[in-house]
Motif scaffolding. Structure first.
Motif, PDB file in Angstrom:
ATOM      1  N   ALA A 270      39.174  19.336   4.265  1.00  0.00           N
ATOM      2  CA  ALA A 270      38.786  19.555   5.671  1.00  0.00           C
ATOM      3  C   ALA A 270      39.928  20.048   6.554  1.00  0.00           C
ATOM      4  O   ALA A 270      39.744  21.020   7.290  1.00  0.00           O
ATOM      5  CB  ALA A 270      38.158  18.284   6.245  1.00  0.00           C
ATOM      6  N   PRO A 271      41.121  19.424   6.515  1.00  0.00           N
ATOM      7  CA  PRO A 271      42.190  19.927   7.392  1.00  0.00           C
ATOM      8  C   PRO A 271      42.756  21.277   6.959  1.00  0.00           C
ATOM      9  O   PRO A 271      43.572  21.855   7.672  1.00  0.00           O
ATOM     10  CB  PRO A 271      43.266  18.838   7.325  1.00  0.00           C
ATOM     11  N   ILE A 272      42.308  21.775   5.837  1.00  0.00           N
ATOM     12  CA  ILE A 272      42.716  23.105   5.396  1.00  0.00           C
ATOM     13  C   ILE A 272      41.628  24.131   5.739  1.00  0.00           C
ATOM     14  O   ILE A 272      41.894  25.156   6.359  1.00  0.00           O
ATOM     15  CB  ILE A 272      43.039  23.106   3.882  1.00  0.00           C
ATOM     16  N   LEU A 273      40.391  23.822   5.362  1.00  0.00           N
ATOM     17  CA  LEU A 273      39.298  24.773   5.562  1.00  0.00           C
ATOM     18  C   LEU A 273      38.916  24.978   7.024  1.00  0.00           C
ATOM     19  O   LEU A 273      38.709  26.116   7.460  1.00  0.00           O
ATOM     20  CB  LEU A 273      38.058  24.317   4.783  1.00  0.00           C
ATOM     21  N   MET A 274      38.814  23.891   7.771  1.00  0.00           N
ATOM     22  CA  MET A 274      38.349  24.027   9.150  1.00  0.00           C
ATOM     23  C   MET A 274      39.306  24.868  10.002  1.00  0.00           C
ATOM     24  O   MET A 274      38.867  25.826  10.658  1.00  0.00           O
ATOM     25  CB  MET A 274      38.074  22.664   9.770  1.00  0.00           C
ATOM     26  N   PRO A 275      40.588  24.578  10.029  1.00  0.00           N
ATOM     27  CA  PRO A 275      41.493  25.431  10.813  1.00  0.00           C
ATOM     28  C   PRO A 275      41.519  26.881  10.320  1.00  0.00           C
ATOM     29  O   PRO A 275      41.567  27.810  11.122  1.00  0.00           O
ATOM     30  CB  PRO A 275      42.861  24.773  10.648  1.00  0.00           C
ATOM     31  N   LEU A 276      41.476  27.071   8.989  1.00  0.00           N
ATOM     32  CA  LEU A 276      41.441  28.436   8.474  1.00  0.00           C
ATOM     33  C   LEU A 276      40.243  29.194   9.030  1.00  0.00           C
ATOM     34  O   LEU A 276      40.351  30.361   9.398  1.00  0.00           O
ATOM     35  CB  LEU A 276      41.386  28.437   6.945  1.00  0.00           C
ATOM     36  N   GLY A 277      39.101  28.529   9.075  1.00  0.00           N
ATOM     37  CA  GLY A 277      37.911  29.174   9.623  1.00  0.00           C
ATOM     38  C   GLY A 277      38.086  29.561  11.079  1.00  0.00           C
ATOM     39  O   GLY A 277      37.709  30.662  11.489  1.00  0.00           O
ATOM     40  N   PHE A 278      38.662  28.662  11.864  1.00  0.00           N
ATOM     41  CA  PHE A 278      38.897  28.969  13.276  1.00  0.00           C
ATOM     42  C   PHE A 278      39.866  30.139  13.439  1.00  0.00           C
ATOM     43  O   PHE A 278      39.638  31.046  14.237  1.00  0.00           O
ATOM     44  CB  PHE A 278      39.449  27.752  14.011  1.00  0.00           C
TER      45      PHE A 278
ATOM     46  N   ALA B   7      31.979  24.538   6.114  1.00  0.00           N
ATOM     47  CA  ALA B   7      32.245  23.968   4.783  1.00  0.00           C
ATOM     48  C   ALA B   7      33.205  22.781   4.881  1.00  0.00           C
ATOM     49  O   ALA B   7      32.985  21.734   4.257  1.00  0.00           O
ATOM     50  CB  ALA B   7      32.822  25.044   3.863  1.00  0.00           C
ATOM     51  N   GLY B   8      34.262  22.940   5.671  1.00  0.00           N
ATOM     52  CA  GLY B   8      35.211  21.842   5.850  1.00  0.00           C
ATOM     53  C   GLY B   8      34.578  20.645   6.522  1.00  0.00           C
ATOM     54  O   GLY B   8      34.808  19.496   6.127  1.00  0.00           O
ATOM     55  N   GLY B   9      33.759  20.892   7.529  1.00  0.00           N
ATOM     56  CA  GLY B   9      33.079  19.797   8.228  1.00  0.00           C
ATOM     57  C   GLY B   9      32.078  19.073   7.335  1.00  0.00           C
ATOM     58  O   GLY B   9      31.975  17.846   7.365  1.00  0.00           O
ATOM     59  N   ALA B  10      31.346  19.849   6.530  1.00  0.00           N
ATOM     60  CA  ALA B  10      30.386  19.234   5.610  1.00  0.00           C
ATOM     61  C   ALA B  10      31.113  18.384   4.569  1.00  0.00           C
ATOM     62  O   ALA B  10      30.698  17.252   4.265  1.00  0.00           O
ATOM     63  CB  ALA B  10      29.552  20.314   4.933  1.00  0.00           C
ATOM     64  N   GLY B  11      32.210  18.923   4.037  1.00  0.00           N
ATOM     65  CA  GLY B  11      32.992  18.156   3.071  1.00  0.00           C
ATOM     66  C   GLY B  11      33.554  16.882   3.671  1.00  0.00           C
ATOM     67  O   GLY B  11      33.518  15.816   3.056  1.00  0.00           O
ATOM     68  N   LEU B  12      34.036  16.995   4.895  1.00  0.00           N
ATOM     69  CA  LEU B  12      34.564  15.825   5.583  1.00  0.00           C
ATOM     70  C   LEU B  12      33.471  14.776   5.785  1.00  0.00           C
ATOM     71  O   LEU B  12      33.688  13.586   5.532  1.00  0.00           O
ATOM     72  CB  LEU B  12      35.154  16.227   6.935  1.00  0.00           C
ATOM     73  N   GLY B  13      32.307  15.230   6.214  1.00  0.00           N
ATOM     74  CA  GLY B  13      31.206  14.291   6.448  1.00  0.00           C
ATOM     75  C   GLY B  13      30.777  13.588   5.169  1.00  0.00           C
ATOM     76  O   GLY B  13      30.610  12.360   5.139  1.00  0.00           O
TER      77      GLY B  13
END
Length: 134
Positions: free
Chosen positions: A88-96, A117-123
């Motif tokens: 999550a801390p890798i995918l979400m910022p990359l997306g932004f 994807a990062g948010g779903a994985g985190l959840g």
């Protein structure tokens, strides 16, 4: 703490300089009035969100690693939880960041789905960890 959790925490700690570099980049865009940041509200908002999410999610993931080994989960499920929470801390910022990489971009491109994807994985990872701890 297991060696797997320690290794995951090590990877997360290695991302901290990237978060700091991102903060310095944002500061440079602000102080040097670099075109494509201050004059682009979409890019400014998404990059600010990316930096904020990176910092908060790295801290969350590091704390979560302390609990993974305490959860009543199978080894495979523990591995999955570690991967989902650390991604999550890798995918979400990359997306932004990558969704408005072009200075003149006014709409996010398809890479914004990395945040989903990062948010779903985190959840899913947090839910599984929480259930395992109960």
């Amino acid at each position: 703490m297991s060696s797997s959790s320690l290794s995951t925490a090590g990877v997360l700690l290695i991302t901290v300089p990237a978060v700091a570099f991102g903060g310095m980049s944002l500061l440079a865009h602000l102080t040097r009035n670099i075109p494509g940041y201050l004059d682009n509200p979409t890019r400014r908002s998404l990059w600010r969100a990316g930096h904020a999410h990176a910092g908060v999610l790295v801290l969350f993931a590091l704390v979560a690693m302390l609990y993974v080994d305490q959860a009543d989960l199978s080894d495979g499920m523990r591995t999955l939880v570690r991967v989902l929470i650390a991604a999550a801390p890798i995918l979400m910022p990359l997306g932004f960041f990558l969704s408005v990489a072009r200075p003149r971009g006014t709409k996010p491109n398809g890479l914004i789905w990395l945040t989903v994807a990062g948010g779903a994985g985190l959840g899913v990872g947090a839910l599984a960890l929480g259930i395992g701890l109960l």
